[in-house]
Design a protein around this motif. Sequence first.
Motif, PDB file in Angstrom:
ATOM      1  N   ARG A   3       0.837  -1.199   0.000  1.00 38.01           N
ATOM      2  CA  ARG A   3       0.000   0.000   0.000  1.00 38.01           C
ATOM      3  C   ARG A   3       0.866   1.241   0.000  1.00 38.01           C
ATOM      4  O   ARG A   3       1.940   1.284   0.589  1.00 38.01           O
ATOM      5  CB  ARG A   3      -0.958   0.001   1.163  1.00 38.01           C
ATOM      6  CG  ARG A   3      -0.316   0.189   2.494  1.00 38.01           C
ATOM      7  CD  ARG A   3      -1.360   0.277   3.562  1.00 38.01           C
ATOM      8  NE  ARG A   3      -0.762  -0.009   4.848  1.00 38.01           N
ATOM      9  CZ  ARG A   3      -1.238   0.424   5.969  1.00 38.01           C
ATOM     10  NH1 ARG A   3      -2.342   1.111   5.984  1.00 38.01           N
ATOM     11  NH2 ARG A   3      -0.649   0.137   7.089  1.00 38.01           N
ATOM     12  N   LYS A   4       0.362   2.254  -0.660  1.00 38.99           N
ATOM     13  CA  LYS A   4       1.064   3.520  -0.753  1.00 38.99           C
ATOM     14  C   LYS A   4       0.280   4.548   0.069  1.00 38.99           C
ATOM     15  O   LYS A   4      -0.819   4.932  -0.305  1.00 38.99           O
ATOM     16  CB  LYS A   4       1.179   3.948  -2.205  1.00 38.99           C
ATOM     17  CG  LYS A   4       2.036   2.995  -3.012  1.00 38.99           C
ATOM     18  CD  LYS A   4       2.008   3.338  -4.481  1.00 38.99           C
ATOM     19  CE  LYS A   4       2.877   2.428  -5.295  1.00 38.99           C
ATOM     20  NZ  LYS A   4       2.685   1.031  -5.089  1.00 38.99           N
ATOM     21  N   PRO A   5       0.837   4.978   1.202  1.00 35.05           N
ATOM     22  CA  PRO A   5       0.112   5.886   2.090  1.00 35.05           C
ATOM     23  C   PRO A   5      -0.305   7.186   1.418  1.00 35.05           C
ATOM     24  O   PRO A   5      -1.353   7.738   1.733  1.00 35.05           O
ATOM     25  CB  PRO A   5       1.089   6.151   3.232  1.00 35.05           C
ATOM     26  CG  PRO A   5       2.025   5.006   3.207  1.00 35.05           C
ATOM     27  CD  PRO A   5       2.113   4.575   1.774  1.00 35.05           C
ATOM     28  N   LEU A 157      -6.671  -6.194   1.380  1.00 33.84           N
ATOM     29  CA  LEU A 157      -6.749  -7.624   1.069  1.00 33.84           C
ATOM     30  C   LEU A 157      -5.399  -8.168   0.609  1.00 33.84           C
ATOM     31  O   LEU A 157      -5.055  -9.302   0.930  1.00 33.84           O
ATOM     32  CB  LEU A 157      -7.831  -7.879   0.024  1.00 33.84           C
ATOM     33  CG  LEU A 157      -9.264  -7.646   0.511  1.00 33.84           C
ATOM     34  CD1 LEU A 157     -10.243  -7.801  -0.634  1.00 33.84           C
ATOM     35  CD2 LEU A 157      -9.606  -8.567   1.658  1.00 33.84           C
ATOM     36  N   ALA A 158      -4.635  -7.359  -0.111  1.00 35.86           N
ATOM     37  CA  ALA A 158      -3.300  -7.801  -0.529  1.00 35.86           C
ATOM     38  C   ALA A 158      -2.388  -7.974   0.681  1.00 35.86           C
ATOM     39  O   ALA A 158      -1.625  -8.948   0.759  1.00 35.86           O
ATOM     40  CB  ALA A 158      -2.700  -6.794  -1.507  1.00 35.86           C
ATOM     41  N   ALA A 162      -0.744 -11.484   1.989  1.00 38.25           N
ATOM     42  CA  ALA A 162       0.697 -11.625   2.223  1.00 38.25           C
ATOM     43  C   ALA A 162       0.978 -12.115   3.643  1.00 38.25           C
ATOM     44  O   ALA A 162       1.840 -12.971   3.854  1.00 38.25           O
ATOM     45  CB  ALA A 162       1.403 -10.294   1.971  1.00 38.25           C
ATOM     46  N   ARG A 163       0.243 -11.572   4.629  1.00 38.43           N
ATOM     47  CA  ARG A 163       0.419 -12.042   6.011  1.00 38.43           C
ATOM     48  C   ARG A 163       0.008 -13.502   6.140  1.00 38.43           C
ATOM     49  O   ARG A 163       0.649 -14.290   6.834  1.00 38.43           O
ATOM     50  CB  ARG A 163      -0.394 -11.180   6.981  1.00 38.43           C
ATOM     51  CG  ARG A 163       0.214  -9.833   7.258  1.00 38.43           C
ATOM     52  CD  ARG A 163      -0.459  -9.144   8.421  1.00 38.43           C
ATOM     53  NE  ARG A 163      -1.887  -8.977   8.264  1.00 38.43           N
ATOM     54  CZ  ARG A 163      -2.495  -7.929   7.722  1.00 38.43           C
ATOM     55  NH1 ARG A 163      -1.763  -6.938   7.259  1.00 38.43           N
ATOM     56  NH2 ARG A 163      -3.803  -7.857   7.635  1.00 38.43           N
ATOM     57  N   SER A 164      -1.059 -13.882   5.465  1.00 39.50           N
ATOM     58  CA  SER A 164      -1.538 -15.265   5.517  1.00 39.50           C
ATOM     59  C   SER A 164      -0.521 -16.207   4.886  1.00 39.50           C
ATOM     60  O   SER A 164      -0.259 -17.291   5.424  1.00 39.50           O
ATOM     61  CB  SER A 164      -2.882 -15.373   4.810  1.00 39.50           C
ATOM     62  OG  SER A 164      -3.294 -16.705   4.716  1.00 39.50           O
ATOM     63  N   GLU A 165       0.045 -15.808   3.757  1.00 39.47           N
ATOM     64  CA  GLU A 165       1.054 -16.639   3.106  1.00 39.47           C
ATOM     65  C   GLU A 165       2.296 -16.778   3.982  1.00 39.47           C
ATOM     66  O   GLU A 165       2.860 -17.874   4.099  1.00 39.47           O
ATOM     67  CB  GLU A 165       1.416 -16.063   1.743  1.00 39.47           C
ATOM     68  CG  GLU A 165       0.314 -16.212   0.716  1.00 39.47           C
ATOM     69  CD  GLU A 165       0.610 -15.457  -0.570  1.00 39.47           C
ATOM     70  OE1 GLU A 165       1.664 -14.781  -0.661  1.00 39.47           O
ATOM     71  OE2 GLU A 165      -0.234 -15.534  -1.482  1.00 39.47           O
TER      72      GLU A 165
END
Length: 178
Positions: A3-5, A157-158, A162-165
């Motif tokens: 994400r780009k803040p 969701l991305a 990534a955290r789930s993977e």
Amino acid sequence: MKRKPLLLFAFPFLILAILAGERMATFLLGAYPASPTAWWIWLELRPLSTILWQQIDFNLGESMAVDAAILAAASIVCWVACHTRRSAFFFLANHIALIFAGLMVAVGSHSETASTIATFTSPSGFPFSLTVNFTLKGSLLLVLGTAACAYCHVAFLAEARARSEARTVRILALRRDL
């Protein structure tokens, strides 16, 4: 996708810039009432934000300094929310900005001449009508807000994927080691 803040902050900043622009144009009209540019800016931004400032001025004493402090505080809160790691506060910043933009368009549209009128009947039988004018400005504002919220969902969701993977890889490594 990381994400780009800055992109997450773009839509709340747009809403705050509209509110600040209207306050600045109001201030300039007080200082230079014969300026056609100040009048043009004020007339363009007024339908989007005038009801909000009327309520704030009524409740807080009609001070431009208070208005500037409110805008500065809202900007800081949105900036911090969009830059906070490991949280979803950026959802709140963007979604509240979208709801606020929708309210600004809906409330400000009563001062326009061409409108769509829909008549509804409440469950108690009381009829009422809703007047919303979807001008190019209002529609563009709502489309940009919807796109900003969609970006929030995609980014969140991305990150969750990534955290789930990463968690799955760690669990598999622990199973293998045991």
